[in-house]
Design a protein around this motif. Structure first.
Motif, PDB file in Angstrom:
ATOM      1  N   ILE B  80      11.811   4.963  38.937  1.00  0.00           N
ATOM      2  CA  ILE B  80      11.063   5.878  39.625  1.00  0.00           C
ATOM      3  C   ILE B  80      10.786   5.566  41.143  1.00  0.00           C
ATOM      4  N   PRO B  81      10.393   6.158  41.916  1.00  0.00           N
ATOM      5  CA  PRO B  81      10.087   5.755  43.482  1.00  0.00           C
ATOM      6  C   PRO B  81       9.530   4.516  43.318  1.00  0.00           C
ATOM      7  N   SER B  82       8.570   4.103  42.796  1.00  0.00           N
ATOM      8  CA  SER B  82       7.645   3.064  43.080  1.00  0.00           C
ATOM      9  C   SER B  82       8.409   1.778  42.601  1.00  0.00           C
ATOM     10  N   ASP B  83       9.666   2.137  41.965  1.00  0.00           N
ATOM     11  CA  ASP B  83      10.591   0.605  41.810  1.00  0.00           C
ATOM     12  C   ASP B  83      11.016   0.230  43.094  1.00  0.00           C
ATOM     13  N   VAL B  84      10.886   0.854  44.138  1.00  0.00           N
ATOM     14  CA  VAL B  84      11.641   0.336  45.391  1.00  0.00           C
ATOM     15  C   VAL B  84      10.981  -1.007  45.823  1.00  0.00           C
ATOM     16  N   GLY B  85      11.893  -1.896  46.111  1.00  0.00           N
ATOM     17  CA  GLY B  85      11.281  -3.081  46.801  1.00  0.00           C
ATOM     18  C   GLY B  85      12.785  -4.059  46.659  1.00  0.00           C
ATOM     19  N   ILE B  86      12.300  -5.448  46.801  1.00  0.00           N
ATOM     20  CA  ILE B  86      13.466  -6.252  46.788  1.00  0.00           C
ATOM     21  C   ILE B  86      13.303  -7.269  45.448  1.00  0.00           C
ATOM     22  N   TYR B  87      14.211  -7.351  44.653  1.00  0.00           N
ATOM     23  CA  TYR B  87      14.059  -8.013  43.480  1.00  0.00           C
ATOM     24  C   TYR B  87      14.699  -9.316  43.607  1.00  0.00           C
ATOM     25  N   LYS B  93      14.642 -25.838  36.967  1.00  0.00           N
ATOM     26  CA  LYS B  93      15.334 -26.732  35.909  1.00  0.00           C
ATOM     27  C   LYS B  93      14.724 -27.377  35.167  1.00  0.00           C
ATOM     28  N   GLY B  94      13.214 -27.571  35.254  1.00  0.00           N
ATOM     29  CA  GLY B  94      12.252 -28.272  34.326  1.00  0.00           C
ATOM     30  C   GLY B  94      11.064 -28.419  35.123  1.00  0.00           C
ATOM     31  N   GLY B  95      10.169 -29.269  34.585  1.00  0.00           N
ATOM     32  CA  GLY B  95       8.683 -29.279  35.193  1.00  0.00           C
ATOM     33  C   GLY B  95       8.626 -30.622  36.101  1.00  0.00           C
ATOM     34  N   GLY B  96       7.449 -31.180  36.554  1.00  0.00           N
ATOM     35  CA  GLY B  96       7.402 -32.205  37.467  1.00  0.00           C
ATOM     36  C   GLY B  96       8.212 -32.229  38.727  1.00  0.00           C
ATOM     37  N   SER B  97       8.965 -33.245  38.903  1.00  0.00           N
ATOM     38  CA  SER B  97       9.823 -33.219  40.126  1.00  0.00           C
ATOM     39  C   SER B  97      10.729 -32.380  40.096  1.00  0.00           C
ATOM     40  N   GLN B  98      11.174 -31.609  39.092  1.00  0.00           N
ATOM     41  CA  GLN B  98      12.178 -30.558  38.733  1.00  0.00           C
ATOM     42  C   GLN B  98      11.537 -29.219  38.567  1.00  0.00           C
ATOM     43  N   GLY B  99      10.412 -29.075  39.250  1.00  0.00           N
ATOM     44  CA  GLY B  99       9.660 -27.830  38.782  1.00  0.00           C
ATOM     45  C   GLY B  99       9.697 -26.730  39.774  1.00  0.00           C
ATOM     46  N   ASN B 100      10.357 -27.000  40.763  1.00  0.00           N
ATOM     47  CA  ASN B 100      10.423 -26.289  41.935  1.00  0.00           C
ATOM     48  C   ASN B 100      11.237 -24.961  41.597  1.00  0.00           C
ATOM     49  N   LEU B 101      11.423 -23.887  42.097  1.00  0.00           N
ATOM     50  CA  LEU B 101      12.122 -22.771  41.860  1.00  0.00           C
ATOM     51  C   LEU B 101      13.557 -22.712  42.995  1.00  0.00           C
ATOM     52  N   ILE B 102      14.502 -22.280  42.475  1.00  0.00           N
ATOM     53  CA  ILE B 102      15.558 -21.951  43.356  1.00  0.00           C
ATOM     54  C   ILE B 102      15.729 -20.452  43.357  1.00  0.00           C
ATOM     55  N   PHE B 103      15.910 -19.667  44.500  1.00  0.00           N
ATOM     56  CA  PHE B 103      16.093 -18.376  44.282  1.00  0.00           C
ATOM     57  C   PHE B 103      17.504 -17.827  44.578  1.00  0.00           C
ATOM     58  N   GLY B 104      17.654 -16.679  44.260  1.00  0.00           N
ATOM     59  CA  GLY B 104      18.711 -15.583  44.565  1.00  0.00           C
ATOM     60  C   GLY B 104      18.466 -15.240  46.082  1.00  0.00           C
ATOM     61  N   LYS B 105      19.302 -14.453  46.638  1.00  0.00           N
ATOM     62  CA  LYS B 105      19.091 -13.867  47.965  1.00  0.00           C
ATOM     63  C   LYS B 105      18.461 -12.306  47.831  1.00  0.00           C
ATOM     64  N   GLY B 106      18.352 -11.844  46.523  1.00  0.00           N
ATOM     65  CA  GLY B 106      17.635 -10.672  46.301  1.00  0.00           C
ATOM     66  C   GLY B 106      18.368  -9.520  46.443  1.00  0.00           C
ATOM     67  N   THR B 107      18.008  -8.655  45.686  1.00  0.00           N
ATOM     68  CA  THR B 107      18.584  -7.025  45.456  1.00  0.00           C
ATOM     69  C   THR B 107      17.493  -6.254  46.008  1.00  0.00           C
ATOM     70  N   LYS B 108      18.090  -5.639  47.188  1.00  0.00           N
ATOM     71  CA  LYS B 108      17.062  -4.499  47.673  1.00  0.00           C
ATOM     72  C   LYS B 108      17.362  -3.049  46.976  1.00  0.00           C
ATOM     73  N   LEU B 109      16.314  -2.521  46.278  1.00  0.00           N
ATOM     74  CA  LEU B 109      16.574  -1.459  45.476  1.00  0.00           C
ATOM     75  C   LEU B 109      16.099  -0.269  46.359  1.00  0.00           C
ATOM     76  N   SER B 110      16.426   0.954  46.627  1.00  0.00           N
ATOM     77  CA  SER B 110      16.037   1.978  47.156  1.00  0.00           C
ATOM     78  C   SER B 110      16.467   3.421  45.938  1.00  0.00           C
ATOM     79  N   VAL B 111      15.379   3.986  45.844  1.00  0.00           N
ATOM     80  CA  VAL B 111      15.232   5.170  44.818  1.00  0.00           C
ATOM     81  C   VAL B 111      15.169   6.431  45.659  1.00  0.00           C
ATOM     82  N   LYS B 112      16.014   7.496  45.586  1.00  0.00           N
ATOM     83  CA  LYS B 112      15.921   8.479  45.825  1.00  0.00           C
ATOM     84  C   LYS B 112      15.128   9.599  44.995  1.00  0.00           C
ATOM     85  N   PRO B 113      14.099  10.164  45.750  1.00  0.00           N
ATOM     86  CA  PRO B 113      13.447  11.272  44.654  1.00  0.00           C
ATOM     87  C   PRO B 113      14.334  12.336  44.229  1.00  0.00           C
TER      88      PRO B 113
END
Lengths: 114, 113
Positions: B80-87, B93-113
């Motif tokens: 639906i149109p409100s799905d538009v955004g970057i995913y 990898k774990g908690g504590g010192s391994q607790g940070n996130l590593i991100f992908g570059k994102g998927t930009k979604l555009s929805v045509k009504p």
């Protein structure tokens, strides 16, 4: 989940100045992180904010440029020092809530350096 | 630093179509998370995955944690149109010192009504 409040939400800053961003969480958290998101890019970790001790910085980020404080479990600050236009980014606070193995983000602080 | 390989980079779809995106890594992760970011906002958590093979749904969204622990996918049904955004996918990898996130570059979604 957690409600994460960041201030300021948006600012325009002069080159050479410093700005401190605040992050307040409404619940007990185990870990707090600061991320940077440059225009059109993904998120990059700056550092892990440690309660009562120096933050743990990622490669490419240093304490002199991005001093961080975390005086208690629910509050942290990030300062962007001696800003240049290259520092124009979204700065995001994120937290791991106690007992939940997941990470939540604040709405970000959008900084533009002119 | 390390990043996840996220694809596709962008998608232009018609309202009502299904969407699929995925992330792969050369490293093993213990947790996979999927976020959506809309303009002017921070990332919002959509789905969290904790076990290899886990399949989890959240409304029209379904995500799976790959058996090898090196990949994950996100499907959106009947867009639906409100799905538009970057995913963004993110691995942990774990908690504590391994607790940070590593991100992908994102998927930009555009929805045509």
């Amino acid at each position: 989940s957690a409600v994460i409040s960041q201030k300021p939400s948006r600012d325009i800053c002069q080159r050479g100045t410093s700005l401190t961003i605040q992050c307040q969480v409404d619940s007990q958290v185990t870990m707090m992180f600061w991320y940077r998101q440059q225009p059109g890019q993904s998120l990059t970790l700056i550092a892990t904010a440690n309660q009562g001790s120096e933050a743990t910085y990622e490669s490419g980020f240093v304490i002199d440029k991005f001093p961080i404080s975390r005086p208690n479990l629910t509050f942290s600050t990030l300062t962007v020092s001696n800003m240049s236009p290259e520092d124009s980014s979204i700065y995001l606070c994120s937290v791991e809530v106690w007992g939940l193995d997941t990470i939540y983000f604040g709405e970000g602080s959008w900084l533009t350096v002119v | 630093g390390q990043q996840l390989n996220q694809s596709p980079q962008s998608m232009f779809i018609q309202e009502g179509e299904d969407v699929s995106m995925n992330c792969t890594s050369s490293s093993i992760f213990n947790t996979w998370l999927w976020y959506k970011q809309e303009p002017g906002e921070g990332p919002v958590l959509l789905i969290a995955l904790y076990k290899a093979g886990e399949l989890t749904s959240n409304g029209r969204l379904t995500a799976q944690f790959g058996i090898t622990r090196k990949d994950s996918f996100l499907n959106i049904s009947a867009s639906i149109p409100s799905d538009v955004g970057i995913y963004f996918c993110a691995g942990r990898k774990g908690g504590g010192s391994q607790g940070n996130l590593i991100f992908g570059k994102g998927t930009k979604l555009s929805v045509k009504p």
